[in-house]
Design a protein around this motif. Sequence first.
Motif, PDB file in Angstrom:
ATOM      1  N   ALA A 270       3.914  -4.692  -5.457  1.00  0.00           N
ATOM      2  CA  ALA A 270       4.289  -4.109  -4.173  1.00  0.00           C
ATOM      3  C   ALA A 270       4.600  -2.613  -4.273  1.00  0.00           C
ATOM      4  O   ALA A 270       4.122  -1.805  -3.478  1.00  0.00           O
ATOM      5  CB  ALA A 270       5.484  -4.864  -3.600  1.00  0.00           C
ATOM      6  N   GLY A 271       5.392  -2.235  -5.260  1.00  0.00           N
ATOM      7  CA  GLY A 271       5.783  -0.835  -5.401  1.00  0.00           C
ATOM      8  C   GLY A 271       4.579   0.055  -5.640  1.00  0.00           C
ATOM      9  O   GLY A 271       4.507   1.183  -5.127  1.00  0.00           O
ATOM     10  N   VAL A 272       3.600  -0.464  -6.362  1.00  0.00           N
ATOM     11  CA  VAL A 272       2.424   0.328  -6.691  1.00  0.00           C
ATOM     12  C   VAL A 272       1.639   0.681  -5.430  1.00  0.00           C
ATOM     13  O   VAL A 272       1.205   1.826  -5.252  1.00  0.00           O
ATOM     14  CB  VAL A 272       1.529  -0.429  -7.703  1.00  0.00           C
ATOM     15  CG1 VAL A 272       0.213   0.281  -7.881  1.00  0.00           C
ATOM     16  CG2 VAL A 272       2.251  -0.581  -9.023  1.00  0.00           C
ATOM     17  N   VAL A 273       1.478  -0.302  -4.530  1.00  0.00           N
ATOM     18  CA  VAL A 273       0.710  -0.037  -3.316  1.00  0.00           C
ATOM     19  C   VAL A 273       1.381   1.053  -2.484  1.00  0.00           C
ATOM     20  O   VAL A 273       0.725   1.973  -1.988  1.00  0.00           O
ATOM     21  CB  VAL A 273       0.541  -1.331  -2.498  1.00  0.00           C
ATOM     22  CG1 VAL A 273      -0.083  -1.036  -1.154  1.00  0.00           C
ATOM     23  CG2 VAL A 273      -0.313  -2.326  -3.274  1.00  0.00           C
ATOM     24  N   ALA A 274       2.715   0.959  -2.364  1.00  0.00           N
ATOM     25  CA  ALA A 274       3.439   1.976  -1.600  1.00  0.00           C
ATOM     26  C   ALA A 274       3.258   3.350  -2.245  1.00  0.00           C
ATOM     27  O   ALA A 274       3.015   4.354  -1.553  1.00  0.00           O
ATOM     28  CB  ALA A 274       4.927   1.614  -1.526  1.00  0.00           C
ATOM     29  N   ALA A 275       3.346   3.400  -3.580  1.00  0.00           N
ATOM     30  CA  ALA A 275       3.186   4.668  -4.289  1.00  0.00           C
ATOM     31  C   ALA A 275       1.779   5.227  -4.101  1.00  0.00           C
ATOM     32  O   ALA A 275       1.586   6.441  -3.951  1.00  0.00           O
ATOM     33  CB  ALA A 275       3.483   4.465  -5.774  1.00  0.00           C
TER      34      ALA A 275
END
Lengths: 908, 118
Positions: free
Chosen positions: A743-748
């Motif tokens: 999840a964090g990767v997509v936001a980044a």
Amino acid sequence: MRESRLGAVARLVHRLAGAILMAYPPGFRRALGADLLDAFGDRLEDASRRRPPVALLLMARALLDLAWSAVLEWIGPSYRGGPGVSGASGRSATPGAPPPRGLSMDHLAQDVRFAVRSLMRRPGFALVAVVTLALGIGATTAVFSVIRGVLLEPLPYPDASRLVMVWASDADGALTRGSMSQPDIESARGMKSLQGLEGVSQSRFILTGVDHPEEVTAARVSGGIFSIFGLAPTLGRDLREAENGTGAARVVVVGYHFWKSRLGGRPDVVGTTIELSERRYEIVGVGPEGFDFPNHAEMWTPYRLDVEGCGRGCHVYRGAVGRLAPGVDLRQAQEALTALSTALSQDFRDSNYGVALRFERLIDYEVGDVRGGLWIVLGAVSLVLLIVCANLANLLLVRSSTRGGEVAVRAALGASRGRLVRQVLTESLVLAGVGGGVGIGLAYGLVSALKQVARGAVPRLDQVAVNAPVLIFALGLSLLVALVFGLSPALRLARGSVSGGLSAAGRSGDARREGRARSILLAGEVALSLALLVGAGLLMRSLGRLYGVDRGYDGREVTRFQVSLPSSRYDSLPAITSFFGRLEGELRSIPGVEAVGSSFGPPLTRSAITGGVRVDGRPEPKPEEETEAAVRSVTPGYFDAMGLILLRGRPLAASDRLGTEPVAVANEAFVRENFPGQDVLGKRVRVTVSFGYGSPTWTMVGVVHDVRRTLDRAPTPALYVPVAQFGPGSLTVAMKIRAGAGAGVVAAARQTLRAMDPNVIPTNVETVTQALRAATAPTRFYLMLVGIFAALAVVLAAIGLYGVVAYLVSRRTREIGVRIALGARRGEISGLVFRQAALPTVGGVVVGLGVALAGGRIMKSLLFEVQPGDPLVFGSVTALILGVCVLAVLLPARRAMRVDPVCALRSE
Amino acid sequence: MSYEATPLSPTDLHVLLVLSQGALYGYAIMKAVAEESGGAVDPEIGSLYRVLARLMGAGFVEESSAPEDAEDVHPGRRRKYYALTREGRTALKAEAARLSRVLELARARRLLPEEGRP
């Protein structure tokens, strides 16, 4: 409900009444039918003036009474012909003779009360009956409501049956919905059988020039399409033919929803401009309300095609949509279109060789792919309902023989045979009525569950609802079901075995006939549940094969998204290359990202570039000998990110740039087709594409293992070429992410992209796992439904078998007691019981195997790499059914073994 | 022949009673029967036509032309009208007489209030 809808329901009910009237005895129908139907019309007219719930109740009551009266009229005719009926003159009836007493609603009420009382005395039986009926009727109704909404309801356009698609298909039928070129569309448009034909393509824009740029779904069209659909724009005008050229001004017609939600529904919007992917478009119109063809389009804009540069070989339109002229038959139209294709392929051999233009009804395009599957599901659920009926018929048969005494007493006291038959039929009607009522309640829940499950597998789900036609279907179904399962016990009474009931001895002949009926019903249940189980088994194997297929890539833990660079600023290969190079570099630095690579047309997407293969040093192939290959442009990191397997040579590298020698990596299928048995490395090839920045002559430097673009199609020849040497500016970026970091990767990644260029936004963000799930959605959907129905069928058949055998054991208690008293061993007793069940079970299995073999062929379109006669499925299903049958018989058999001979003998 | 042994069914009685006022068409009969019986007898179309068929078979009811003063509730549709025959009227009278004897008996046994008193 609006009045007009009530009116529609009333018309439907009236038609149904006409159908029911056909079930009346012919004499009655001829004498009174027409007038009865008129009076029924009056009744409906009056009823539909009431509030909707009351109106519907009144209509249902009238309809039920009509159907019931038909049954009564057959049992005890009120109509006996005679002059009193045919005219006013002369009466033959004895003057003053009292009218023969017939049957009426009063009797119905009495019958119903009696039936309810009689059922309440055996609550266990009533409960089993109502529950199984509710399940059967509820599930069938739910599936029917899906079929009605998806398949039967016409598309929401005037005269929608005349709307057609035109596709370019292969002569050999491998490609059925191929894309179209502008000149081919123009040629087809001239046909007499068509009223308008326009090319359509799906497209995406970024709405720019606003604070938060957003993606919009658009359609590129060759001209205005509203008139084809028989619609008119809400504001302004539709697009014009002349606006479809490279020199024409940029214009757009926005959709009604877009106008309302993004443009505030302003009436003066026509003449203003919006910015799409950094280019200004003049709004010339607002589309009709609710119209979003093709594929949820929010706006329509001309292709602005360079017709000179992009000719008949340039298939830029996904397809073409048109309207057949009034009175034109699709087959005639297809003949004319085939003749046209033949002429085109002779006149334009280079571009049109082997291209067969093909009509398809628009409704078939929208729902044709699920039609077969949905009917199969309806077939499956109908089998379950049949099993329910067989079960209940059996239970009623058992009951009617245990009720022999009661019936005989009533017959002896003067109840007519007709009356007794009605009694049994009323009981089935009451059961079916209650079961149907509960089933309808169940159907509401099932429909919303079905809509959840079917999302992604079935189109047009928004049309699916439990509405008046569905309710009428459920009502009719309940009536039918009552007749089906009530008939054999009723007929048995009608044949007049009542006298036998009083004398315990008079039962051998009846008992044999009754036993045969029971065995046939049981065998039928076993056969149908076996067939259903085979269906579920075949689908399960297909799903296993789909998941187990050699895809040629890993894809686990890969998240991907699409990036389209505005061509206004990214107008050269170096600009595109440097953007993606920078983007991939920044994404790699996000913690958790293990590999990044981009490609055009990755697996499980629609986009593809294909062309004819030209090999350096070989003569130009004739059109019929030409081989085709796909061009997949990728960045150097792509092979790593997706886990492609390099077999020979080297992968594409960052050093393969514009200016260096153009290179390509082939897949195995390409090598097999173009260089069988040869060393491909170093060979030079070209592909005739007019896409991206054109095809140079590529030198092949490597070979990779085949990749399946879709799970169910074999890999086709393809070349992987560097984005840096080919483009295009629209790629899918794949990031391999360490497990658990998603999840964090997509936001980044979103943030990275926004920082690099606010007008470039990621679209179609998904994991490859999600894409795989979507690709298997139809198979999973059918498997789930057929699986549930098969499980239900097996349970019902087991209950049926258990019930009957238990009854037989209880009836033979005395005999068993005697046998035990005479020294029979336990094994002999249980053998006795098993023999009772053996014949129907084995017979059912044999018939079921035959049914399944025949039915499997119908299912062929839903199967993947599994033969309809798969021995593994057939073997394991047969074993399972036999096992379940043994279990169902085991319980009564144990009871038989424990019979206490003293008690048994004393009991009579 | 006396009717005492074979009384008319409530639906038959009410249909004949309705038709004693004049000829009517199917749906009008249905509504009138429900109204005159205070809803106690409320046949649906299907049941009503079976009653009509039976009464016609017995010679109590016949098809007739529309009365002069027939109001057309459902304009544009041609209706069959049904009328009481002489035999029908006789049967109805006999049934009414039978019922009135029943009433007398009921009053004599104090099941109903005396005539003229609440």
